[in-house]
Structures are given as C-alpha cells and as structure tokens.
Design a protein around this motif. Structure first.
Motif, mmCIF file in Angstrom:
data_model
loop_
_atom_site.group_PDB
_atom_site.id
_atom_site.type_symbol
_atom_site.label_atom_id
_atom_site.label_comp_id
_atom_site.label_asym_id
_atom_site.label_seq_id
_atom_site.Cartn_x
_atom_site.Cartn_y
_atom_site.Cartn_z
ATOM 1 N N VAL A 153 -25.572 -15.820 -28.242
ATOM 2 C CA VAL A 153 -24.231 -15.493 -28.524
ATOM 3 C C VAL A 153 -24.153 -14.206 -28.888
ATOM 4 O O VAL A 153 -24.730 -13.622 -29.912
ATOM 5 N N ILE A 154 -23.241 -13.360 -28.340
ATOM 6 C CA ILE A 154 -23.095 -12.079 -28.659
ATOM 7 C C ILE A 154 -21.785 -11.828 -29.433
ATOM 8 O O ILE A 154 -20.561 -11.955 -28.843
ATOM 9 N N VAL A 155 -22.028 -11.281 -30.615
ATOM 10 C CA VAL A 155 -20.808 -11.421 -31.711
ATOM 11 C C VAL A 155 -20.385 -10.070 -31.235
ATOM 12 O O VAL A 155 -20.826 -9.078 -31.486
ATOM 13 N N THR A 156 -18.942 -10.088 -31.196
ATOM 14 C CA THR A 156 -18.105 -8.894 -30.803
ATOM 15 C C THR A 156 -16.934 -8.784 -31.396
ATOM 16 O O THR A 156 -16.068 -9.956 -31.373
ATOM 17 N N ASN A 157 -16.362 -7.682 -32.057
ATOM 18 C CA ASN A 157 -15.065 -7.459 -32.390
ATOM 19 C C ASN A 157 -14.324 -6.620 -31.657
ATOM 20 O O ASN A 157 -15.103 -5.781 -30.788
ATOM 21 N N PRO A 158 -13.157 -7.150 -31.304
ATOM 22 C CA PRO A 158 -12.118 -6.112 -30.490
ATOM 23 C C PRO A 158 -12.029 -4.830 -30.657
ATOM 24 O O PRO A 158 -10.759 -4.546 -31.230
ATOM 25 N N GLU A 159 -13.098 -4.042 -30.615
ATOM 26 C CA GLU A 159 -12.980 -2.680 -31.328
ATOM 27 C C GLU A 159 -14.109 -1.930 -30.268
ATOM 28 O O GLU A 159 -15.023 -2.342 -29.837
ATOM 29 N N VAL A 160 -13.837 -0.807 -29.877
ATOM 30 C CA VAL A 160 -14.621 0.222 -28.985
ATOM 31 C C VAL A 160 -16.126 0.201 -29.321
ATOM 32 O O VAL A 160 -16.698 -0.112 -28.626
ATOM 33 N N SER A 161 -16.367 0.439 -30.507
ATOM 34 C CA SER A 161 -17.775 0.574 -31.046
ATOM 35 C C SER A 161 -18.590 -0.561 -30.828
ATOM 36 O O SER A 161 -19.635 -0.918 -30.314
ATOM 37 N N SER A 162 -18.075 -1.878 -31.185
ATOM 38 C CA SER A 162 -18.477 -3.021 -31.099
ATOM 39 C C SER A 162 -18.858 -3.589 -29.546
ATOM 40 O O SER A 162 -19.685 -4.091 -29.180
ATOM 41 N N VAL A 163 -17.905 -3.531 -28.714
ATOM 42 C CA VAL A 163 -17.827 -3.539 -27.215
ATOM 43 C C VAL A 163 -19.051 -2.881 -26.487
ATOM 44 O O VAL A 163 -19.738 -3.296 -25.869
ATOM 45 N N ARG A 164 -18.742 -1.581 -27.073
ATOM 46 C CA ARG A 164 -19.908 -0.714 -26.279
ATOM 47 C C ARG A 164 -21.350 -1.149 -26.630
ATOM 48 O O ARG A 164 -22.342 -1.302 -25.860
ATOM 49 N N ASP A 165 -21.577 -1.497 -28.015
ATOM 50 C CA ASP A 165 -22.936 -2.113 -28.366
ATOM 51 C C ASP A 165 -23.303 -3.460 -27.861
ATOM 52 O O ASP A 165 -24.589 -3.610 -27.549
#
Lengths: 93, 271
Positions: free
Chosen positions: B139-151
C-alpha cells in the motif's frame, strides 16, 4: 452568481495543473535514469580525469550543473584552474 | 494463505502509521487474524497509535537476534482479539536488523496470521527496503501533493526491483492509498485530483481517505480510527479499503463528513 464568482476566482488560483505538469516532466526523466549509473557523477569524474592529466586542480573546484528543459537540456561544467595555466597553454602553442 | 503487506510511501508524515493501524484494525474487525509490525527502528510509533505503548516488553530486534521468542514479543490488542502488534525497538541501532533475520521472523509470522502488515519507516534506506523486502502486496500512502507523489513513484520503482518477489521475476501487487484528501480544494484546482495522482503513478487505487479531525482524535486517544469512530468519513474509507484488500469489490467514493448545520455554517464563515 456565487458559483460563477467562485469559478472565476478558481481559474486564477488553480495551481494543480501546474503541479501535474511539473510532476509528469520530472518523473519521465527520473524513471529513465532509474537503475542507470549516475550520469552527472560519471561526467564530472571523466571530465575531471581528462583535465587533471594536464593541469593540477582541486576536485572541489569542478562544478557540473544540469538544467533540464522540455525539449533541450543544458550541461554546464565550471572548472576553476590555478593561475599559470594560460602561460602553459601559450608555451605549448 | 498468509499475505505480507507493506505500508510505505518514501515521504514522511503522509500517514503510514495511521493507515497501518487503521487497515490492520479494519481487517481484524472483518474477522482476519492480523499482526502489524513496526519497522521504524528508533522512531517507533505504531505502539502509540494503537494505545499499546505501555505494554511493550520485547521488540522486533529482540526477536531477530534471538533474545526473545516471537510469542513473547507479540502484543495482543485489548479491543480486538484478532489484532496483534510486533513493536519496533526504540533504542537499538537499526543495523541490528538483518535481511535473513527479518526473513525468518516473517516466515514465522506467516504460520500464525492471515495478514502481516509491515509499517515502513520513511526514506529509501535500509529500514524501508527491509520493510518491503518480503512483501506480497504494497500500500503506497500518498498525499495529493507534488513531493509525496514524486517519492511514491520512487518507492514504486523499488517495489518493482528490490523485493524478493521482483527478484524472482514476480510482481508485488501495488495499491495507492490517497490520504489527507480535501475534495473542496481539489475541485477548486488547488490540490492534485485523484485522477492526476493515479494517472501519474499508473497504479490502482485502494481508497481515498479524507482530511479529517477524526484521524487526529483517534491517534490522540490511541485507538485506530475504524474503532474509535467507525461511522466517521475516514473510518468508512479505511473499512472499504480493507474490504478491497480482501478481494471484495466495493464502489469507490470520496467519503464526506456528515456535518451538522451549525458546523457547516461556521465553516462557511471561516472560509
């Protein structure tokens, strides 16, 4: 009325499309580089090796910069050479 | 057959530990036998979020090093008899975890549980790679925000190359869990939309967890949000996500807070 106003305001402040575009460009590059040797590091080392065959230089004074654009990227190599280098070139020529 | 699931993200602070606790509890609430394993050596927090911080005696490193047996280190949840915690060490050096040692513990857990949820530390270093090493699913936990998506994209790359499954030529089954989602801000174009994130990461969606006070409230009292307030928007989203993990098909919706009239009025004023 208030919806129209909201839409008008949102068009001015919508930054999500910018975020999406920046991410798409960046990730296209990063995915291409994944698993590859570090290109910048390799270039820096090899350029350094060539130049230092002829001149003594400080490895810390070599700066390699990359600016990735959509269609063209630039690679900038900045080497600080000690004084006396130009004289040696003149002598050799 | 037991499933090993890593909860990971690359970026810190996006909600890995909260999501591990909530998904673990939700699976246990659905009758599955679950253990949640904290891999964040030195910075453990899963015990705190689960309200078990005063019951930790032994930890993962003790078990890896053979100082304690697995049953001695496992802590049973006081509310859910199907939920267990294997805490991380708070003091020891993270180099004490070895690949083989972790593999042995995971094998032993596979015999006892239906689900083994590994809470990964942030980053892409040793701790994070060990947490994903033996995973069947992620499960890849992601916030809708550029740095989180990149990571997240980086982590997906690691899941596809550095796991035992990947090395055998198989695939870790990956799911994106979007957390801290604010549908209002997304609609106004201030936040990456669900479609943006999914298109960029090219990974199926497990669930959408809305930004909510209930998440903070649950961790304040040391209770997974699915137990603390099961009818809240984030709890419903986690419960649905857990059903999807079990293979059920559940319609995807952005859960909304059920707000009272006064709350709505106040919010409009504040905005």
């Amino acid at each position: 009325m208030s919806m129209n106003l909201l839409r008008l305001l949102s068009r001015r402040t919508a930054s999500a499309p910018v975020a999406r575009e920046r991410l798409q460009i960046l990730l296209a590059h990063e995915r291409g580089l994944r698993g590859q040797p570090d290109l910048l590091g390799t270039l820096r080392e090899e350029i350094l090796a060539v130049v230092s065959r002829h001149v003594t230089l400080d490895p810390d004074k070599v700066i390699v910069r990359m600016d990735r654009g959509k269609s063209v990227s630039t690679l900038e190599v900045d080497i600080e050479v000690p004084n006396g280098f130009d004289k040696r070139i003149a002598a050799a020529g | 057959m037991a499933k090993v699931l890593v909860v990971t993200s690359g970026k810190g602070g996006v909600g890995k530990t909260t999501s591990t606790a909530a998904l673990g509890a939700a699976l246990a609430q659905a009758g599955e036998k679950v253990v949640v394993v904290d891999f964040d050596v030195g910075l453990r927090n899963l015990d705190l979020v689960l309200g078990a911080e005063r019951r930790v005696v032994f930890d993962l490193i003790n078990v890896v090093q053979g100082v304690a047996k697995l049953p001695q280190a496992l802590i049973r949840d006081k509310r859910l008899e199907n939920l267990w915690l294997l805490p991380a060490s708070q003091t020891r050096d993270k180099d004490a975890l070895t690949d083989e040692g972790v593999g042995r513990v995971i094998d032993e857990l596979r015999e006892k549980f239906d689900w083994i949820l590994c809470d990964s530390p942030a980053g892409i270093e040793r701790g994070a790679s060990l947490a994903m090493r033996y995973a069947d699913e992620a499960v890849i936990v992601t916030n809708p925000e550029v740095s989180s998506v990149r990571d997240s994209d980086r982590i997906i790359g690691m899941l596809d190359s550095k796991t035992v499954k990947a090395e055998k030529g198989e695939q870790v089954k990956k799911h994106v869990l979007i957390t801290r989602y604010d549908s209002g801000r997304a609609a106004r174009g201030e936040m990456l939309s669900i479609d943006d994130v999914l298109e960029i990461l090219a990974t199926p969606l497990l669930g959408i967890i809305p930004e909510s006070q209930d998440v903070l409230r649950a961790s304040n009292v040391g209770s997974p949000v699915t137990l603390n307030n099961a009818s809240s928007a984030p709890a419903r989203a986690y419960l649905d996500a857990a059903r999807r993990l079990k293979g059920e098909s559940v319609t995807m919706a952005v859960p909304v807070e059920r707000k009272g009239f006064m709350e709505r009025l106040l919010r409009r004023r504040a905005a």
